[in-house]
Write a protein that holds these residues in place. Sequence first.
Motif, PDB file in Angstrom:
ATOM      1  N   TYR A  14       0.834  -1.201   0.000  1.00 56.92           N
ATOM      2  CA  TYR A  14       0.000   0.000   0.000  1.00 56.92           C
ATOM      3  C   TYR A  14       0.872   1.257   0.000  1.00 56.92           C
ATOM      4  O   TYR A  14       0.686   2.159  -0.806  1.00 56.92           O
ATOM      5  N   SER A  94      -6.837  -0.351  -4.171  1.00 61.02           N
ATOM      6  CA  SER A  94      -5.694   0.558  -4.323  1.00 61.02           C
ATOM      7  C   SER A  94      -5.342   0.741  -5.792  1.00 61.02           C
ATOM      8  O   SER A  94      -5.034   1.853  -6.240  1.00 61.02           O
ATOM      9  N   GLU A  98      -5.350   4.212  -7.758  1.00 57.53           N
ATOM     10  CA  GLU A  98      -4.062   4.640  -8.289  1.00 57.53           C
ATOM     11  C   GLU A  98      -4.140   4.845  -9.798  1.00 57.53           C
ATOM     12  O   GLU A  98      -3.531   5.765 -10.340  1.00 57.53           O
ATOM     13  N   PHE A 127      -7.473   7.499  -1.764  1.00 56.62           N
ATOM     14  CA  PHE A 127      -6.483   6.434  -1.555  1.00 56.62           C
ATOM     15  C   PHE A 127      -6.139   6.320  -0.069  1.00 56.62           C
ATOM     16  O   PHE A 127      -6.067   5.225   0.488  1.00 56.62           O
TER      17      PHE A 127
END
Length: 154
Positions: A14, A94, A98, A127
């Motif tokens: 992460y 994620s 992203e 995020f």
Amino acid sequence: MNAKEVFRQTNILYFSLLAGQVLFCSVIVFAILNPETRQTGWPEGTYGLLVPAILVGVLPLVFFINNRQLSQGSEEENLPAKMAHYRTLVILRSALIEGVNLFSLVILLLENNTTFLIFFGAGLLLFLYFRPSMNEFLQHYQLDSGEQAEFNYQ
């Protein structure tokens, strides 16, 4: 592999994704902050509404996937399976966020317009909102007493 090791690896992944986004943004901002070519204001080019539309489109998708997967996670049969399910969820959500953030930065570079930093900032906040945590895992994966003992022991 024990639960703490899985969480450590998940957090490393992460934060690596987070650092990559921030580094990529820094490089792009550095590249375009030449005073002669810098543009500000609402984007009027080809991509003016594309980035916010994608951001607004991905936002409910990420929440939907997150909620759906969290509700299904408690159905896994044992602690390692639940940990693997959670790690997959963290990677999926994620990666979706992203992707939008990196798209915003690429458009920032192509359009040479710092307004796209607003969209990157909004995506970065999203995020950060989805940061993996042990509390989230414990809240949604309903560990039985044996799994809780194993989790706490590890």
